[in-house]
Design an enzyme around this catalytic site. Sequence first.
Site, PDB file in Angstrom:
ATOM      1  N   THR A  71      -0.160 -60.109  -4.749  1.00  0.00           N
ATOM      2  CA  THR A  71       1.091 -59.872  -4.033  1.00  0.00           C
ATOM      3  C   THR A  71       1.584 -61.191  -3.454  1.00  0.00           C
ATOM      4  OG1 THR A  71       2.170 -58.572  -2.279  1.00  0.00           O
ATOM      5  CG2 THR A  71      -0.025 -59.398  -1.807  1.00  0.00           C
ATOM      6  N   ASN A  72       2.871 -61.240  -3.120  1.00  0.00           N
ATOM      7  CA  ASN A  72       3.409 -62.365  -2.348  1.00  0.00           C
ATOM      8  C   ASN A  72       3.875 -61.889  -0.978  1.00  0.00           C
ATOM      9  OD1 ASN A  72       3.173 -64.865  -3.796  1.00  0.00           O
ATOM     10  ND2 ASN A  72       4.518 -63.966  -5.342  1.00  0.00           N
ATOM     11  N   HIS A 110       2.782 -60.113   4.919  1.00  0.00           N
ATOM     12  CA  HIS A 110       2.195 -59.134   5.847  1.00  0.00           C
ATOM     13  C   HIS A 110       0.961 -58.488   5.223  1.00  0.00           C
ATOM     14  CE1 HIS A 110       5.505 -59.511   8.597  1.00  0.00           C
ATOM     15  NE2 HIS A 110       6.383 -59.173   7.660  1.00  0.00           N
ATOM     16  N   ASP A 163      -2.091 -50.183  -4.455  1.00  0.00           N
ATOM     17  CA  ASP A 163      -0.897 -49.404  -4.768  1.00  0.00           C
ATOM     18  C   ASP A 163      -0.882 -48.246  -3.786  1.00  0.00           C
ATOM     19  OD1 ASP A 163       1.447 -49.116  -6.409  1.00  0.00           O
ATOM     20  OD2 ASP A 163       0.558 -47.293  -7.202  1.00  0.00           O
ATOM     21  N   SER A 164       0.288 -47.936  -3.293  1.00  0.00           N
ATOM     22  CA  SER A 164       0.367 -46.894  -2.276  1.00  0.00           C
ATOM     23  C   SER A 164       1.715 -46.207  -2.338  1.00  0.00           C
ATOM     24  CB  SER A 164       0.147 -47.501  -0.887  1.00  0.00           C
ATOM     25  OG  SER A 164       1.123 -48.489  -0.622  1.00  0.00           O
ATOM     26  N   GLY A 216      10.043 -49.028   4.476  1.00  0.00           N
ATOM     27  CA  GLY A 216       9.861 -47.917   3.548  1.00  0.00           C
ATOM     28  C   GLY A 216      10.138 -46.575   4.218  1.00  0.00           C
ATOM     29  N   ASP A 270       8.477 -45.269   6.689  1.00  0.00           N
ATOM     30  CA  ASP A 270       7.956 -45.215   8.064  1.00  0.00           C
ATOM     31  C   ASP A 270       8.875 -44.476   9.049  1.00  0.00           C
ATOM     32  OD1 ASP A 270       5.786 -46.615   7.139  1.00  0.00           O
ATOM     33  OD2 ASP A 270       6.206 -48.466   8.227  1.00  0.00           O
ATOM     34  N   HIS A 303      -2.919 -45.907   6.056  1.00  0.00           N
ATOM     35  CA  HIS A 303      -3.582 -45.630   4.783  1.00  0.00           C
ATOM     36  C   HIS A 303      -4.199 -46.896   4.208  1.00  0.00           C
ATOM     37  CE1 HIS A 303       0.603 -46.641   4.315  1.00  0.00           C
ATOM     38  NE2 HIS A 303       0.525 -46.795   3.014  1.00  0.00           N
TER      39      HIS A 303
END
Length: 196
Positions: free
Chosen positions: A8-9, A12, A70-71, A154, A156, A183
Amino acid sequence: MKKVVIATNNAHKVEEISTALDFEGWEFLKLSQVDPYEEPEEDADTFEGNALIKARAAHEHTGLAALADDSGLVVDALGGAPGVFSARYAGVHGDDEANNAKVLAELEGVPDEERTARFACCIAFVDEDGTEITATGTIEGRIAHGLAGDGGFGYDPMFLPDHFNGEKTLAQVTQDEKNAISHRGNALRALKEKLA
């Protein structure tokens, strides 16, 4: 020094992962710190499948240990949707506003007790020798009737975790409060146990 590529880039995500997996002598690199390669298509039908696709690709291209996750959001009243399509549920990848609007529209008229949902995350780790380890984590809650809070990202602002008795969305709590129950945090704690 053990170098581990995080596929990932997202700064966070890199910070959260490197803080959780604080093994002595481990150094974490994000994708921008390794030779570029074409990122693989995430076409699996499970979070574990997509996490493994990303981790295997990073390991294959760098020869280093690699980690990916992945989530997504799983809503019971929607048959598990948006699931693996969470980031592009409304059609455009990463359009949080449209994704939130679509879920709320589809749940129009669904009573509170049937709005149960969870965020799910799978983390895949591929070691230098190709050994694969996966771990999963979830956070249970339900979907609110609207959006609240300006933190997080997202889904949230519509997700009411059971942990806060359904009184606050994930976008209304601090990052530390979120990390303690999230999660991804739960998946990372499970992975750390397996790696230790």
